[in-house]
Write an enzyme that holds these catalytic residues in place. Structure first.
Site, PDB file in Angstrom:
ATOM      1  N   GLU A  26       0.842  -1.201   0.000  1.00 30.22           N
ATOM      2  CA  GLU A  26       0.000   0.000   0.000  1.00 30.22           C
ATOM      3  C   GLU A  26       0.879   1.254   0.000  1.00 30.22           C
ATOM      4  O   GLU A  26       2.021   1.219   0.477  1.00 30.22           O
ATOM      5  CB  GLU A  26      -0.894  -0.016   1.259  1.00 30.22           C
ATOM      6  CG  GLU A  26      -1.812   1.199   1.349  1.00 30.22           C
ATOM      7  CD  GLU A  26      -2.912   1.059   2.402  1.00 30.22           C
ATOM      8  OE1 GLU A  26      -2.870   0.106   3.201  1.00 30.22           O
ATOM      9  OE2 GLU A  26      -3.809   1.927   2.404  1.00 30.22           O
ATOM     10  N   GLU A 174     -12.610  -2.091   2.327  1.00 29.07           N
ATOM     11  CA  GLU A 174     -13.177  -1.720   3.633  1.00 29.07           C
ATOM     12  C   GLU A 174     -14.219  -0.610   3.465  1.00 29.07           C
ATOM     13  O   GLU A 174     -14.142   0.445   4.098  1.00 29.07           O
ATOM     14  CB  GLU A 174     -12.078  -1.316   4.624  1.00 29.07           C
ATOM     15  CG  GLU A 174     -11.165  -2.481   4.953  1.00 29.07           C
ATOM     16  CD  GLU A 174     -10.274  -2.291   6.178  1.00 29.07           C
ATOM     17  OE1 GLU A 174     -10.212  -1.180   6.738  1.00 29.07           O
ATOM     18  OE2 GLU A 174      -9.640  -3.282   6.591  1.00 29.07           O
ATOM     19  N   TYR A 259      -7.101  -8.907  11.483  1.00 24.54           N
ATOM     20  CA  TYR A 259      -5.760  -8.666  12.024  1.00 24.54           C
ATOM     21  C   TYR A 259      -5.641  -9.281  13.410  1.00 24.54           C
ATOM     22  O   TYR A 259      -6.611  -9.280  14.179  1.00 24.54           O
ATOM     23  CB  TYR A 259      -5.493  -7.162  12.130  1.00 24.54           C
ATOM     24  CG  TYR A 259      -5.175  -6.510  10.796  1.00 24.54           C
ATOM     25  CD1 TYR A 259      -3.889  -6.595  10.261  1.00 24.54           C
ATOM     26  CD2 TYR A 259      -6.156  -5.839  10.071  1.00 24.54           C
ATOM     27  CE1 TYR A 259      -3.588  -6.007   9.035  1.00 24.54           C
ATOM     28  CE2 TYR A 259      -5.859  -5.253   8.844  1.00 24.54           C
ATOM     29  CZ  TYR A 259      -4.575  -5.341   8.330  1.00 24.54           C
ATOM     30  OH  TYR A 259      -4.265  -4.767   7.115  1.00 24.54           O
ATOM     31  N   GLU A 313      -6.310  -8.999   3.825  1.00 32.61           N
ATOM     32  CA  GLU A 313      -5.515  -8.317   4.861  1.00 32.61           C
ATOM     33  C   GLU A 313      -5.537  -9.176   6.108  1.00 32.61           C
ATOM     34  O   GLU A 313      -6.603  -9.435   6.679  1.00 32.61           O
ATOM     35  CB  GLU A 313      -6.088  -6.923   5.159  1.00 32.61           C
ATOM     36  CG  GLU A 313      -5.841  -5.956   4.018  1.00 32.61           C
ATOM     37  CD  GLU A 313      -6.194  -4.514   4.348  1.00 32.61           C
ATOM     38  OE1 GLU A 313      -6.103  -4.114   5.529  1.00 32.61           O
ATOM     39  OE2 GLU A 313      -6.569  -3.790   3.406  1.00 32.61           O
ATOM     40  N   GLN A 362       1.974  -6.087   5.659  1.00 30.42           N
ATOM     41  CA  GLN A 362       2.198  -5.793   4.263  1.00 30.42           C
ATOM     42  C   GLN A 362       3.612  -6.233   3.901  1.00 30.42           C
ATOM     43  O   GLN A 362       4.374  -6.618   4.772  1.00 30.42           O
ATOM     44  CB  GLN A 362       1.998  -4.297   4.017  1.00 30.42           C
ATOM     45  CG  GLN A 362       0.562  -3.852   4.305  1.00 30.42           C
ATOM     46  CD  GLN A 362       0.238  -2.452   3.797  1.00 30.42           C
ATOM     47  OE1 GLN A 362       1.037  -1.814   3.120  1.00 30.42           O
ATOM     48  NE2 GLN A 362      -0.953  -1.972   4.147  1.00 30.42           N
TER      49      GLN A 362
HETATM   50  O1  AHR Z   1      -3.076  -2.474   6.251  1.00 24.85           O
HETATM   51  C1  AHR Z   1      -3.335  -1.249   6.855  1.00 24.85           C
HETATM   52  C2  AHR Z   1      -4.791  -0.826   6.744  1.00 24.85           C
HETATM   53  O2  AHR Z   1      -5.601  -1.686   7.488  1.00 24.85           O
HETATM   54  C3  AHR Z   1      -5.399  -0.866   5.369  1.00 24.85           C
HETATM   55  O3  AHR Z   1      -5.122   0.269   4.623  1.00 24.85           O
HETATM   56  C4  AHR Z   1      -6.862  -0.953   5.661  1.00 24.85           C
HETATM   57  O4  AHR Z   1      -7.574  -1.592   4.628  1.00 24.85           O
HETATM   58  C5  AHR Z   1      -6.920  -1.698   6.987  1.00 24.85           C
HETATM   59  O5  AHR Z   1      -7.754  -1.085   7.881  1.00 24.85           O
END
Ligand code: AHR
Length: 510
Positions: A26, A174, A259, A313, A362
């Site tokens: 990103e 998102e 996450y 993600e 990432q």
């Molecule tokens: O990976 C960081 C951020 O986390 C991304 O930009 C977003 O899609 C998510 O909230």
């Protein structure tokens, strides 16, 4: 302690898509700029502005796809800002990530060049939150159309004659959050609208990925599966040379973001005790239940499992490193991250009937990164090594496993100590990846596998370290790296392994 793992060689009808081993880059912090793009004039060795060391390292893990340009950045990215002579490209504010100025020097041509250098499939995420349908349609035309058109004229003027191939395209990111704060009822209609104009041109076929839920938002999944596409039988009278297809909402995949983090209390990536170790293992394992619950909803609408869950993600999210910009999400990466990567990948492999793709967040210098850079220096993280060890599973056939594991007990809670996934590749080689999450207890593991003999050839590699927070630094880049493993015994239909505490093990059996 003893665990028992039965590996089933007969029920093998699922493929572990290599795309489960995908990555994400990103415009965030030092991921694109510095981490990937240094510019043609940089003293850091580069090819057309893209760092050679990073490309070389990523090629070694067989990177199958790369998601770009975001993330949250995608829904405020206007692709025309990132084409043409670099000195003429407008600057914008990256409002999500540190409110820094983005000079748009890395745009469509640079990203497609990166993918060509990496020999990987591009996965582009389009702008629904602040972009128009026309803008999205024109991007697809610019990228994939071979004939004469305003967009292909522009592409040719910018130095690219032939179109690129582009398979994976996301319709927003998102959109329940940074991508427009939409309710799913609204997004479902937006999705139907935008995706109509994402067309297959010049023989290119697009796999359309809808924005899916965050974590356990089952309502989002239910509505998208019900409303996001038309599953009624085609109206035969309307099918004139496949024209009907263009009116039919299609959804090949739907994203899921999860996450490993504690949003109420972000803690350090490197400075943690056993309670936090346990806590993050538990948070990671939760994804399995979430995948299974989403799958149950999807099965109602799509019993043949045609729509893929795209976990585009995932990974750890800790406090940023002291002294760094909080908007840049730069964190170190320890043995704990490696164990977490291994748990996730075992879960994704074992659910490959639905999980068709995944992208760790990432690739460089952001969140659970594969690579960290500092000027011209580059180090590989423990997570990178897990991807390198696990690449044997890419496109192999899943072998279902049945595990009976002791528990890792901490304070009043417990988790299974061992998790595993197994596969068989086209040459017949069997790959077994095992993870022991216990920070100080080794385990004797008995693997029952038909066909194994005392003369079978086994190659073992293990990733572990003395301390739970061991990590690689620019001064000591090889603290945590895989080592040869031969602490096992072979017998007829049986392999007994002495698995160290806090370790990831991959066995290849010929
Ligand atoms: O990976 C960081 C951020 O986390 C991304 O930009 C977003 O899609 C998510 O909230």
């Amino acid at each position: 302690m003893t665990s028992l793992i039965n590996i089933d060689k007969k029920n093998n009808n699922q493929t572990i898509s290599r795309h489960i081993y995908g990555h994400f880059a990103e415009h965030l912090g030092r991921c694109i700029y510095e981490g990937i793009w240094v510019g043609e004039e940089s003293p850091i060795p580069n090819t057309r502005g893209i760092r050679n060391d990073v490309v070389e390292a990523l090629k070694k893990i067989n990177i199958p796809n790369l998601r770009w340009p975001g993330g949250c950045f995608a829904d405020e990215y206007h692709w025309k800002d990132g084409i043409g002579p670099r000195e003429d490209r407008p600057t914008i504010v990256n409002t999500n990530w540190g409110k820094v100025t983005e000079n748009n020097h890395f745009g469509t041509h640079e990203f497609m060049d990166l993918c060509e250098q990496l020999e990987t499939e591009p996965y582009i995420c389009g702008n629904v939150g602040s972009g128009t349908v026309q803008e999205m349609q024109e991007w697809i035309e610019y990228l994939t159309f071979d004939g004469e058109s305003p967009m292909t004229k522009l592409r040719r003027k910018n130095g690219r004659d032939k179109p690129w191939k582009l398979k994976y395209f996301g319709i927003g990111n998102e959109n329940w959050g940074c991508g427009g704060k939409m309710r799913v009822e609204y997004y479902a209609d937006k999705y139907r609208n935008y995706q109509t104009y994402v067309k297959d041109l010049s023989g290119n076929e697009i796999y359309k990925i809808a924005c899916g839920p965050q974590e356990a938002d089952y309502h989002w999944m239910e509505v998208m599966m019900r409303e996001g596409m038309d599953r009624t039988e085609p109206d035969k009278d309307a099918i004139i040379e496949n024209i009907w297809d263009y009116h039919r909402p299609e959804m090949n995949g739907i994203s899921l973001h999860y996450y490993t983090r504690n949003r109420a209390n972000y803690s350090s990536a490197t400075d943690f005790d056993e309670t936090l170790w346990f806590d993050y293992m538990k948070r990671t394992m939760k994804i399995e239940e979430i995948i299974e619950n989403h799958t149950a909803i999807m099965d109602k609408y799509d019993p043949n499992k045609e729509v893929g869950v795209i976990i585009d993600e995932w990974g750890t999210w800790f406090k940023v490193e002291p002294g760094t910009n909080p908007g840049f999400l730069y964190q170190q990466n320890t043995l704990r991250d490696a164990i977490i990567a291994s748990i996730n990948l075992n879960i994704f492999n074992n659910h490959c009937d639905r999980v068709h793709m995944a992208n760790i967040a990432q690739v460089v210098n952001v969140l659970q990164a594969m690579i960290l850079t500092e000027g011209e220096k580059m180090i590989l993280t423990p997570s990178y090594h897990v991807f390198e060890m696990y690449k044997v599973h890419q496109d192999a056939t899943l072998l279902p496993t049945n595990v009976s594991s002791p528990f890792y007990t901490h304070e009043d809670d417990q988790l299974p100590m061992i998790n595993v996934s197994a596969s068989q590749d086209q040459s017949g080689q069997i790959n077994i990846s095992i993870c022991n999450i216990h920070p100080n207890q080794s385990d004797e593991i008995i693997l029952n596998l038909e066909g194994i003999t005392k003369d079978s050839k086994v190659i073992g590699r293990v990733l572990t370290a003395e301390k739970i927070n061991a990590h690689n630094t620019f001064e000591t880049p090889n603290n945590v790296e895989p080592a040869k493993f031969d602490d096992f015994k072979l017998a007829q239909n049986k392999l007994t392994v002495n698995m160290p505490s806090k370790s990831v093990l991959v066995l290849q059996i010929k």
